[in-house]
Design an enzyme around this catalytic site. Structure first.
Site, PDB file in Angstrom:
ATOM      1  N   GLU A 198     -41.093   5.211 -11.177  1.00  0.00           N
ATOM      2  CA  GLU A 198     -42.030   5.702 -12.200  1.00  0.00           C
ATOM      3  C   GLU A 198     -43.081   4.668 -12.593  1.00  0.00           C
ATOM      4  OE1 GLU A 198     -37.991   7.705 -13.189  1.00  0.00           O
ATOM      5  OE2 GLU A 198     -38.739   5.885 -12.207  1.00  0.00           O
TER       6      GLU A 198
ATOM      7  N   ASP B 281     -16.855  -4.492  22.594  1.00  0.00           N
ATOM      8  CA  ASP B 281     -18.283  -4.256  22.796  1.00  0.00           C
ATOM      9  C   ASP B 281     -19.184  -5.421  22.404  1.00  0.00           C
ATOM     10  OD1 ASP B 281     -17.472  -1.763  23.566  1.00  0.00           O
ATOM     11  OD2 ASP B 281     -18.179  -0.726  21.772  1.00  0.00           O
TER      12      ASP B 281
END
Length: 368
Positions: A56, A204
């Site tokens: 705002e 991985d």
């Protein structure tokens, strides 16, 4: 005040602005604000990186004097309390806006209706509930953290047509195509944290960062579930722990020398209690992440962790990238064993949308 079709038209770009903050503003909500006067947008703003300043005041600064008598469209009820900044509701009052349209009420007990009440008491017309469902979905992580104490969790899977993530010999690069992998990097940038199990790290050596999509540096916190801290330190995560946040969730029996080694590398250590079955209490882990301010978690495996999260009813959404190949029963399943004896006990999700990503299909599911 009733919400009009024109209001919805201006709220949509406010929601678009709010999305820019996803993954960048935690523990704050991602909020967008559009200020309109005489049918023309005079100010736009969204929560800045780090959570300050709020949407705002950023929009009001852009609007300047044109905010007087204007309508402000805000995706979340303006705050009513003084924290690191003054209340946004007061900023709207001081700017002289005539009307405020709010997508959804803020569940934070420090606000929760008080922002709208402040505006109404100041003589400003207030309309609430404009595109509320879209706003709720956008800030599901913030809402979850405030109302349940834990962040929302999305499970991401990249699989073959038959739900496999690797061949029987362990080969997994790459099942899905480059466009799907780019989408995953964009997803990471919109989450506060990415979560994997220790097995995924060992097999991985993942980076779990954001790259190759033009927004390098928008990295989430990388979180690994590793009960005994038995990870090998010369992997990518260990080498980058001092540059990109790395949190390791472990149990209280992890050896002291392992704790010191990882702390010296720059990792943060989160001690998580056991469950009665001897596994880490994932619900307690998620509450710990909530305590640390995390609102959105993207889990990228592996199969055992995914199954455990599903069994603990901690998965809010599932995103599946499916490739047009079949790996067979000897392939590695995307979800580990769950020991379901009856179909009615299976976790269930509703389809949100489906999209073709190059040769692959991305499907998005939300918990029923």
């Amino acid at each position: 005040m009733p919400v009009t079709l024109e209001d919805e038209g201006f709220m949509r770009p406010a929601l678009g602005l709010a999305r820019r903050g996803l993954g960048r503003v935690w523990p704050n909500p991602a909020v967008g604000c559009v200020i309109v006067r005489d049918g023309r947008v005079v100010g736009r703003g969204w929560t800045a990186d780090g959570g300050r300043p709020h949407a705002e005041p950023r929009a009001l600064t852009q609007a300047g004097d044109a905010a007087r008598g204007a309508t402000a469209y805000v995706t979340l009820e303006p705050c009513a309390h003084t924290g690191q900044t003054p209340p946004c509701a007061q900023a709207l009052i001081d700017a002289g806006v005539a009307r405020v349209v709010i997508a959804m009420e803020d569940p934070d007990p420090r606000v929760s209706g008080r922002g709208a009440a402040m505006l109404t008491a100041a003589g400003i017309e207030v309309a609430t509930g404009c595109l509320a469902e879209e706003a709720q979905n956008l800030n599901a992580g913030f809402v979850s953290r405030i109302t349940t104490g834990r962040p929302m969790l999305t499970l991401k899977l990249a699989t073959s047509l038959d739900g496999r993530i690797a061949t029987g010999t362990g080969e997994s690069k790459w099942i899905t195509g480059p466009r799907s992998r780019a989408q995953v990097h964009l997803m990471r940038a919109k989450y506060d944290a990415v979560l994997v199990g220790a097995g995924t790290v060992r097999s991985d050596n993942p980076r779990l960062d954001v790259r190759d999509v033009g927004i390098e540096g928008a990295n989430p916190v990388r979180i690994v579930v590793t009960g005994g801290l038995t990870l090998v330190g010369d992997g990518y995560l260990g080498k980058t722990a001092s540059r990109i946040p790395l949190w390791l969730c472990h149990h209280d029996e992890a050896e002291e020398h392992r704790r010191k080694t990882w702390a010296d590398r720059g990792a943060e250590l989160l001690e998580i209690p056991f469950q009665p079955d001897g596994q880490l209490d994932l619900s307690a882990m998620m509450r710990t992440l909530g305590d640390r301010g995390i609102t959105r978690v993207l889990c990228e495996g592996g199969g055992r962790l995914s199954a455990a999260l599903l069994e603990a009813n901690l998965v809010d959404e599932v995103v599946v990238f499916s490739a047009g190949q079949v790996l067979g029963a000897e392939g590695v399943a995307s979800i580990g064993p769950m020991m379901l004896e009856e179909l009615r006990l299976a976790p269930k999700f509703n389809l949100v949308d489906v999209e073709r990503i190059g040769p692959d299909i991305r499907s998005h599911w939300r918990r029923r």
